[in-house]
Design a protein around this motif. Sequence first.
Motif, PDB file in Angstrom:
ATOM      1  N   ASN A   1     -17.385   2.266  37.042  1.00  0.00           N
ATOM      2  CA  ASN A   1     -18.434   2.238  36.025  1.00  0.00           C
ATOM      3  C   ASN A   1     -17.927   2.880  34.741  1.00  0.00           C
ATOM      4  OD1 ASN A   1     -20.728   2.449  34.468  1.00  0.00           O
ATOM      5  ND2 ASN A   1     -22.025   3.221  36.109  1.00  0.00           N
ATOM      6  N   THR A   2     -17.783   2.084  33.701  1.00  0.00           N
ATOM      7  CA  THR A   2     -17.271   2.604  32.430  1.00  0.00           C
ATOM      8  C   THR A   2     -18.283   3.483  31.717  1.00  0.00           C
ATOM      9  OG1 THR A   2     -18.021   0.597  31.289  1.00  0.00           O
ATOM     10  CG2 THR A   2     -15.754   0.625  32.112  1.00  0.00           C
ATOM     11  N   HIS A   3     -19.550   3.482  32.179  1.00  0.00           N
ATOM     12  CA  HIS A   3     -20.589   4.288  31.538  1.00  0.00           C
ATOM     13  C   HIS A   3     -20.790   5.633  32.222  1.00  0.00           C
ATOM     14  CE1 HIS A   3     -21.394   0.666  29.432  1.00  0.00           C
ATOM     15  NE2 HIS A   3     -22.012   0.070  30.419  1.00  0.00           N
ATOM     16  N   GLU A   4     -20.047   5.902  33.282  1.00  0.00           N
ATOM     17  CA  GLU A   4     -20.325   7.081  34.094  1.00  0.00           C
ATOM     18  C   GLU A   4     -19.089   7.960  34.208  1.00  0.00           C
ATOM     19  OE1 GLU A   4     -22.258   8.094  38.496  1.00  0.00           O
ATOM     20  OE2 GLU A   4     -22.075   6.042  37.775  1.00  0.00           O
ATOM     21  N   THR A   5     -19.292   9.267  34.122  1.00  0.00           N
ATOM     22  CA  THR A   5     -18.200  10.210  34.301  1.00  0.00           C
ATOM     23  C   THR A   5     -17.825  10.287  35.778  1.00  0.00           C
ATOM     24  OG1 THR A   5     -18.970  11.532  32.435  1.00  0.00           O
ATOM     25  CG2 THR A   5     -17.474  12.603  33.988  1.00  0.00           C
TER      26      THR A   5
ATOM     27  N   VAL B   1     -23.540  -4.181  47.107  1.00  0.00           N
ATOM     28  CA  VAL B   1     -23.507  -3.961  45.661  1.00  0.00           C
ATOM     29  C   VAL B   1     -23.050  -5.246  44.980  1.00  0.00           C
ATOM     30  CG1 VAL B   1     -23.089  -1.481  45.857  1.00  0.00           C
ATOM     31  CG2 VAL B   1     -21.155  -3.035  45.695  1.00  0.00           C
ATOM     32  N   GLU B   2     -23.591  -5.494  43.790  1.00  0.00           N
ATOM     33  CA  GLU B   2     -23.306  -6.740  43.088  1.00  0.00           C
ATOM     34  C   GLU B   2     -22.730  -6.530  41.698  1.00  0.00           C
ATOM     35  OE1 GLU B   2     -26.904  -9.015  43.178  1.00  0.00           O
ATOM     36  OE2 GLU B   2     -26.697  -9.488  45.320  1.00  0.00           O
ATOM     37  N   HIS B   3     -22.455  -5.260  41.339  1.00  0.00           N
ATOM     38  CA  HIS B   3     -21.890  -4.998  40.015  1.00  0.00           C
ATOM     39  C   HIS B   3     -21.050  -3.723  40.066  1.00  0.00           C
ATOM     40  CE1 HIS B   3     -21.663  -4.240  35.676  1.00  0.00           C
ATOM     41  NE2 HIS B   3     -21.900  -5.524  35.538  1.00  0.00           N
ATOM     42  N   PRO B   4     -19.927  -3.682  39.332  1.00  0.00           N
ATOM     43  CA  PRO B   4     -19.060  -2.492  39.349  1.00  0.00           C
ATOM     44  C   PRO B   4     -19.766  -1.207  38.939  1.00  0.00           C
ATOM     45  CG  PRO B   4     -17.923  -4.340  38.330  1.00  0.00           C
ATOM     46  CD  PRO B   4     -19.341  -4.775  38.530  1.00  0.00           C
ATOM     47  N   ASN B   5     -20.799  -1.300  38.099  1.00  0.00           N
ATOM     48  CA  ASN B   5     -21.476  -0.090  37.651  1.00  0.00           C
ATOM     49  C   ASN B   5     -22.192   0.650  38.776  1.00  0.00           C
ATOM     50  OD1 ASN B   5     -20.593  -0.574  35.094  1.00  0.00           O
ATOM     51  ND2 ASN B   5     -22.572  -1.172  34.253  1.00  0.00           N
ATOM     52  N   MET B   6     -22.312   0.026  39.938  1.00  0.00           N
ATOM     53  CA  MET B   6     -22.935   0.697  41.076  1.00  0.00           C
ATOM     54  C   MET B   6     -21.937   1.591  41.817  1.00  0.00           C
ATOM     55  SD  MET B   6     -26.073  -0.348  40.936  1.00  0.00           S
ATOM     56  CE  MET B   6     -27.023  -0.499  42.456  1.00  0.00           C
ATOM     57  N   ILE B   7     -20.674   1.538  41.415  1.00  0.00           N
ATOM     58  CA  ILE B   7     -19.621   2.375  42.005  1.00  0.00           C
ATOM     59  C   ILE B   7     -19.055   3.245  40.888  1.00  0.00           C
ATOM     60  CG2 ILE B   7     -17.416   2.400  43.225  1.00  0.00           C
ATOM     61  CD1 ILE B   7     -18.112  -0.425  44.242  1.00  0.00           C
TER      62      ILE B   7
ATOM     63  N   ARG C   1     -28.644  -5.019  29.463  1.00  0.00           N
ATOM     64  CA  ARG C   1     -28.682  -4.735  28.027  1.00  0.00           C
ATOM     65  C   ARG C   1     -28.636  -3.246  27.697  1.00  0.00           C
ATOM     66  NH1 ARG C   1     -33.109  -8.111  24.820  1.00  0.00           N
ATOM     67  NH2 ARG C   1     -32.056  -9.681  26.104  1.00  0.00           N
ATOM     68  N   TYR C   2     -29.319  -2.405  28.463  1.00  0.00           N
ATOM     69  CA  TYR C   2     -29.403  -0.974  28.139  1.00  0.00           C
ATOM     70  C   TYR C   2     -28.665  -0.098  29.159  1.00  0.00           C
ATOM     71  CZ  TYR C   2     -32.815  -2.189  24.553  1.00  0.00           C
ATOM     72  OH  TYR C   2     -33.435  -2.715  23.440  1.00  0.00           O
ATOM     73  N   GLN C   3     -27.654  -0.662  29.821  1.00  0.00           N
ATOM     74  CA  GLN C   3     -26.931   0.038  30.874  1.00  0.00           C
ATOM     75  C   GLN C   3     -26.315   1.355  30.421  1.00  0.00           C
ATOM     76  OE1 GLN C   3     -25.708  -0.949  34.515  1.00  0.00           O
ATOM     77  NE2 GLN C   3     -27.873  -1.092  34.056  1.00  0.00           N
ATOM     78  N   ALA C   4     -25.592   1.330  29.320  1.00  0.00           N
ATOM     79  CA  ALA C   4     -24.875   2.531  28.879  1.00  0.00           C
ATOM     80  C   ALA C   4     -25.834   3.691  28.676  1.00  0.00           C
ATOM     81  CB  ALA C   4     -24.101   2.234  27.597  1.00  0.00           C
TER      82      ALA C   4
END
Length: 272
Positions: free
Chosen positions: A265-269, A255-261, A142-145
């Motif tokens: 990760n669309t939230h990470e530069t 790893v189990e989610h793209p945000n860990m790479i 929910r609060y990933q970004a």
Amino acid sequence: MKIVTAIIFAYCIALSSLARAELCQLNPNDEITWTQAQIALSGDMLLVNNRQISLIGIQAPAMGNPNHRTDPPQPLSQQAQRTLNHFLALHNLEVGIVFDQQVQDAFGRMQAHVFLPNGQLLAGIMAAEGMALAVAQPPNLRYQACLFNQERQARTAERGLWALHQNSPELKFPLAQSNQLSDMDNGFRIIRGEVVSVTRRWRRPWQINLDTTGIRIPRDAWSNFNWDDIKALEGQMIEVRGNGFAFQGGLFMTVEHPNMINRLNTHETVLP
């Protein structure tokens, strides 16, 4: 006079910290239960009503087990615990609990988004202070970004763990080059390295092979990823975060989610 000055200085630091974390605010549509915390057991776990509650979305340095030499504390683990206790004390231990889709983690512990009375997300504050790393814990996203944004700001400003990384790279924490690690370097961290190859075999985990580290994506997490995106990582420099573990003489991470790479990760530069 010195005592008063010290108190004012500490108060200003606290205000500055809260300002840094202001992006992580309570969603007014979330159902919240207010209660009293007892103490922070670590930088990402509280004791509330005699029950352990893990803060969703962050990983603080592990406290380790004093009874096992093979499980030492990670750097700044006690400082992270003190930081969390500090922010609890500023608000008389009052906290708001918001549950996400999955109430318990894989170990049966409760997990929740925990807020202060001013609406600040505690996990966001810890990430903003550089005392914890953002993590993806599906399905509780929910609060990933916000959390990845707070970590990025702490990294840019070299706060907390990121100051440690700059000043003491020999600790290989919170980030290390893949070729600097061995199968003895277990525990949570960010690993940076070049993707040599990407493989998939029938019924086996997809594997992203760095120069000396294997990144596994288990079968039950395949639906979270796009294979073409994974394959496109070949030849790229990536940063991946997770728990390292030894297997057959090598170091691996699941790893189990793209945000860990970072490159997925669309939230990470993406760093160069």
